[in-house]
Write a protein that holds these residues in place. Structure first.
Motif, PDB file in Angstrom:
ATOM      1  N   ASN A  83     -35.044 -31.026 -55.280  1.00 33.30           N
ATOM      2  CA  ASN A  83     -34.187 -31.332 -56.289  1.00 33.30           C
ATOM      3  C   ASN A  83     -33.812 -30.313 -57.150  1.00 33.30           C
ATOM      4  N   VAL A  84     -32.698 -30.627 -57.918  1.00 31.13           N
ATOM      5  CA  VAL A  84     -32.247 -29.455 -58.891  1.00 31.13           C
ATOM      6  C   VAL A  84     -33.406 -29.592 -60.384  1.00 31.13           C
ATOM      7  N   PRO A  85     -33.747 -28.284 -60.653  1.00 32.74           N
ATOM      8  CA  PRO A  85     -33.523 -26.978 -60.121  1.00 32.74           C
ATOM      9  C   PRO A  85     -34.354 -26.772 -59.018  1.00 32.74           C
ATOM     10  N   TYR A  86     -33.822 -25.713 -58.168  1.00 33.17           N
ATOM     11  CA  TYR A  86     -34.632 -25.560 -57.019  1.00 33.17           C
ATOM     12  C   TYR A  86     -34.324 -24.083 -56.684  1.00 33.17           C
ATOM     13  N   GLN A  87     -35.463 -23.606 -56.169  1.00 31.54           N
ATOM     14  CA  GLN A  87     -35.572 -22.184 -55.755  1.00 31.54           C
ATOM     15  C   GLN A  87     -36.157 -22.073 -54.282  1.00 31.54           C
ATOM     16  N   GLY A  88     -35.614 -21.617 -53.340  1.00 30.61           N
ATOM     17  CA  GLY A  88     -36.343 -21.441 -52.179  1.00 30.61           C
ATOM     18  C   GLY A  88     -35.561 -20.257 -51.221  1.00 30.61           C
ATOM     19  N   ARG A  89     -36.757 -19.777 -50.115  1.00 31.75           N
ATOM     20  CA  ARG A  89     -36.300 -18.750 -49.413  1.00 31.75           C
ATOM     21  C   ARG A  89     -35.532 -19.226 -48.270  1.00 31.75           C
ATOM     22  N   VAL A  90     -34.480 -18.462 -47.679  1.00 34.03           N
ATOM     23  CA  VAL A  90     -33.881 -18.537 -46.311  1.00 34.03           C
ATOM     24  C   VAL A  90     -33.720 -17.344 -45.729  1.00 34.03           C
ATOM     25  N   GLN A  91     -33.385 -17.328 -44.463  1.00 32.94           N
ATOM     26  CA  GLN A  91     -33.061 -16.225 -43.611  1.00 32.94           C
ATOM     27  C   GLN A  91     -31.737 -15.710 -43.969  1.00 32.94           C
ATOM     28  N   PRO A  92     -31.597 -14.324 -43.806  1.00 33.98           N
ATOM     29  CA  PRO A  92     -30.145 -13.772 -44.243  1.00 33.98           C
ATOM     30  C   PRO A  92     -29.013 -14.229 -43.215  1.00 33.98           C
ATOM     31  N   GLY A  93     -28.078 -14.728 -43.674  1.00 32.99           N
ATOM     32  CA  GLY A  93     -26.815 -15.115 -43.030  1.00 32.99           C
ATOM     33  C   GLY A  93     -26.261 -16.223 -43.705  1.00 32.99           C
ATOM     34  N   ARG A  94     -25.422 -17.183 -42.977  1.00 37.03           N
ATOM     35  CA  ARG A  94     -24.479 -18.128 -43.434  1.00 37.03           C
ATOM     36  C   ARG A  94     -25.335 -19.374 -43.518  1.00 37.03           C
ATOM     37  N   HIS A  95     -25.249 -20.136 -44.750  1.00 43.18           N
ATOM     38  CA  HIS A  95     -25.876 -21.460 -45.070  1.00 43.18           C
ATOM     39  C   HIS A  95     -24.804 -22.437 -45.694  1.00 43.18           C
ATOM     40  N   LEU A  96     -25.303 -23.486 -45.506  1.00 42.59           N
ATOM     41  CA  LEU A  96     -24.579 -24.852 -46.382  1.00 42.59           C
ATOM     42  C   LEU A  96     -25.514 -25.285 -47.165  1.00 42.59           C
ATOM     43  N   VAL A  97     -25.050 -25.346 -48.849  1.00 44.15           N
ATOM     44  CA  VAL A  97     -25.554 -25.852 -49.764  1.00 44.15           C
ATOM     45  C   VAL A  97     -25.097 -27.110 -50.182  1.00 44.15           C
ATOM     46  N   GLN A  98     -25.655 -28.261 -50.324  1.00 43.11           N
ATOM     47  CA  GLN A  98     -25.127 -29.516 -50.791  1.00 43.11           C
ATOM     48  C   GLN A  98     -26.013 -30.220 -51.857  1.00 43.11           C
ATOM     49  N   VAL A  99     -25.260 -30.649 -52.715  1.00 40.23           N
ATOM     50  CA  VAL A  99     -26.239 -31.258 -53.998  1.00 40.23           C
ATOM     51  C   VAL A  99     -25.569 -32.436 -54.050  1.00 40.23           C
ATOM     52  N   GLY A 100     -26.075 -33.492 -54.209  1.00 46.57           N
ATOM     53  CA  GLY A 100     -25.435 -35.067 -54.270  1.00 46.57           C
ATOM     54  C   GLY A 100     -26.402 -35.816 -55.095  1.00 46.57           C
ATOM     55  N   ARG A 101     -25.689 -36.878 -55.707  1.00 42.78           N
ATOM     56  CA  ARG A 101     -26.282 -37.892 -56.513  1.00 42.78           C
ATOM     57  C   ARG A 101     -25.450 -39.230 -55.976  1.00 42.78           C
ATOM     58  N   GLU A 102     -26.185 -40.279 -56.040  1.00 37.38           N
ATOM     59  CA  GLU A 102     -25.175 -41.470 -56.076  1.00 37.38           C
ATOM     60  C   GLU A 102     -24.239 -41.833 -57.087  1.00 37.38           C
ATOM     61  N   GLY A 103     -23.151 -42.112 -56.797  1.00 38.59           N
ATOM     62  CA  GLY A 103     -22.113 -42.427 -57.994  1.00 38.59           C
ATOM     63  C   GLY A 103     -21.371 -41.076 -58.457  1.00 38.59           C
TER      64      GLY A 103
END
Length: 461
Positions: free
Chosen positions: A123-143
């Motif tokens: 959940n926001v705030p969030y910090q995490g590692r990912v592999q180099p390359g292309r990624h899709l980031v999505q953040v959502g909440r009801e309503g």
């Protein structure tokens, strides 16, 4: 620890010296790509720290060893090496990772769920590692509208991603108001919305009060409770009627429909129901339906106006069912779900909802088995008919009275092997001895007999 191993090897005998020389630390060179990595021997701990690459002449015991490399912005690397030759060089390549830092740009985004490449990560705030390359980031909440963004990350890159969530627009529909009186004023929930005919757009989904008023004298206003469905258009064609002298009108909508509606104690019909010519002032409206609690509401009627009200009836809570067990044999024992509940009659109030196993037993009678299904408002009543447990007699005994007996010397007289023409008469024989020489019958109501070995003048036990 490495120095202790060398000292022990030096103090031992020839075998210990040979073993010590086999594990004695020797100098090796350690490098990494990129350089600057911290190297540990076997495990990551302060006492196992070797140094920072490039390392020259690091003393490591001979044999199969593990070197661990750590460098900020890179994945940890583990290198399994075989230390055999002095001054041998071992090199590890560290792969850089990318870092995504998602923060909230408004209050709505704080605490919203974060997904990366479709997988929930926090959940926001969030910090995490990912592999180099292309990624899709999505953040959502009801309503709120879901935030989605593709990102391209290089090795070692740190991406700061502030997120702003916008509230979704309330689902809306539309309302077309026509009617037989052009130019009449249209009010929705008390707010003027134009004149007939007109289309009201972007009306929030749900229930609303529609009112149509005419400037022409003598016409009563039209009022109706309308339900708007998102994405659909509702059409209403109100008919303005002459105002009733000295009174107003009432329309009652009830859930469930079909409930009986009364005003001031007088039944006006089944919902939806209406009443005309009501005197101005307060009136008591009552709605009733079987299986529901009665609802009562006080309404105020204005002279020459129509009032629309909506009422909802709550279901009546029903009592748990009960189990009632009776039998044709006094003192018969009752078992419910394997638990003895005493002699008949047995009554279990507020029995648990569901199916229950019923067993009724009595000495000299066949066991009775059945099931009972109970639930709220649903009772189960059983009348167990227990049959005698004896076998049919081969021939009817002579029993002139309740206490009379007859003696038969022939063994075939008491129970034979299926050759009993009297089985249909209801006579039963209870055998109490295994090898009698004489049989005696005794009448026992209802229409049963007992057979036992003759001992003096007493019955065999």
């Amino acid at each position: 620890m490495l120095a202790a191993a060398v000292i022990l090897a030096a103090l031992g005998g020839p075998g210990a010296q040979a073993q010590g020389s086999a594990t004695r630390p020797i100098p090796i060179n350690i490098e990494s790509t990129p350089p600057g990595a911290t190297v540990y021997y076997q495990s990551v701990s302060p006492e196992n720290r070797v140094g920072v690459t490039p390392i020259t002449a690091a003393r490591i015991p001979r044999g199969q060893r593990v070197l661990i490399f750590q460098l900020e912005g890179h994945e940890d690397a583990r290198l399994e090496v075989s230390v055999q030759r002095r001054r041998e060089t071992f090199t590890a390549t560290l792969q850089p990772f990318s870092l995504i830092n998602v923060t909230a740009a408004n209050t709505a985004a704080a605490g919203a769920a974060v997904r990366i490449d479709g997988e929930p990560v926090g959940n926001v705030p969030y910090q995490g590692r990912v592999q180099p390359g292309r990624h899709l980031v999505q953040v959502g909440r009801e309503g709120h509208r879901t935030f989605s963004q593709w990102v391209d990350l290089n090795g070692g890159q740190v991406l700061a991603l502030p997120v702003l969530l916008e509230a979704e627009a309330a689902p809306t529909g539309s309302l077309l108001v026509a009617g037989d009186t052009p130019g009449a004023e249209v009010y929705l929930d008390g707010t003027p919305r134009g004149r007939t005919p007109t289309v009201l757009e972007d009306v929030p989904a749900g229930e609303h009060t529609l009112e149509v008023r005419s400037d022409a004298p003598g016409l009563a206003p039209f009022r109706q409770l309308v339900r708007i469905i998102a994405g659909e258009r509702l059409t209403i064609a109100p008919r303005l009627r002459p105002a009733t002298a000295g009174g107003g009108t009432l329309r009652v909508i009830v859930n469930p429909s079909g409930a009986v509606v009364s005003v001031d104690g007088e039944v006006i019909g089944q919902a939806p129901a209406g009443a005309e010519g009501l005197a101005p002032g307060e009136h008591i409206v009552i709605a009733e339906a079987e299986g529901y609690q009665r609802a009562e509401q006080t309404v105020t009627i204005d002279d020459g106006r129509q009032r629309v009200i909506s009422m909802t009836l709550e279901p009546v809570g029903q009592e748990p069912g009960r189990i009632v067990i009776n039998a044709n044999v006094d003192r018969a024992l009752v078992f419910i779900d394997g638990e003895e509940r005493g002699s008949v009659p047995v009554v279990v109030p507020q029995a648990p909802e569901g199916t229950h196993a019923i067993v009724v037993r009595a000495e000299g009678y066949q066991e009775y088995r059945s099931t009972c299904v109970v639930g709220p408002g649903r009772d189960c009543e059983l009348d167990a008919d227990l049959a005698p447990s004896g076998r049919p007699c081969a021939s009817p005994p002579t029993c002139p009275g309740r206490s009379s007996t007859s003696t038969e010397a022939s063994r075939d007289r008491c129970p034979g092997k299926g050759h009993s023409p009297w089985a249909r008469t209801g006579w039963r024989c209870a055998r109490r001895a295994t090898a009698p020489t004489r049989r005696r019958y005794r009448c026992v109501p209802p229409r049963t007999c007992e057979c036992s070995m003759w001992r003096s003048s007493a019955w065999a036990p």
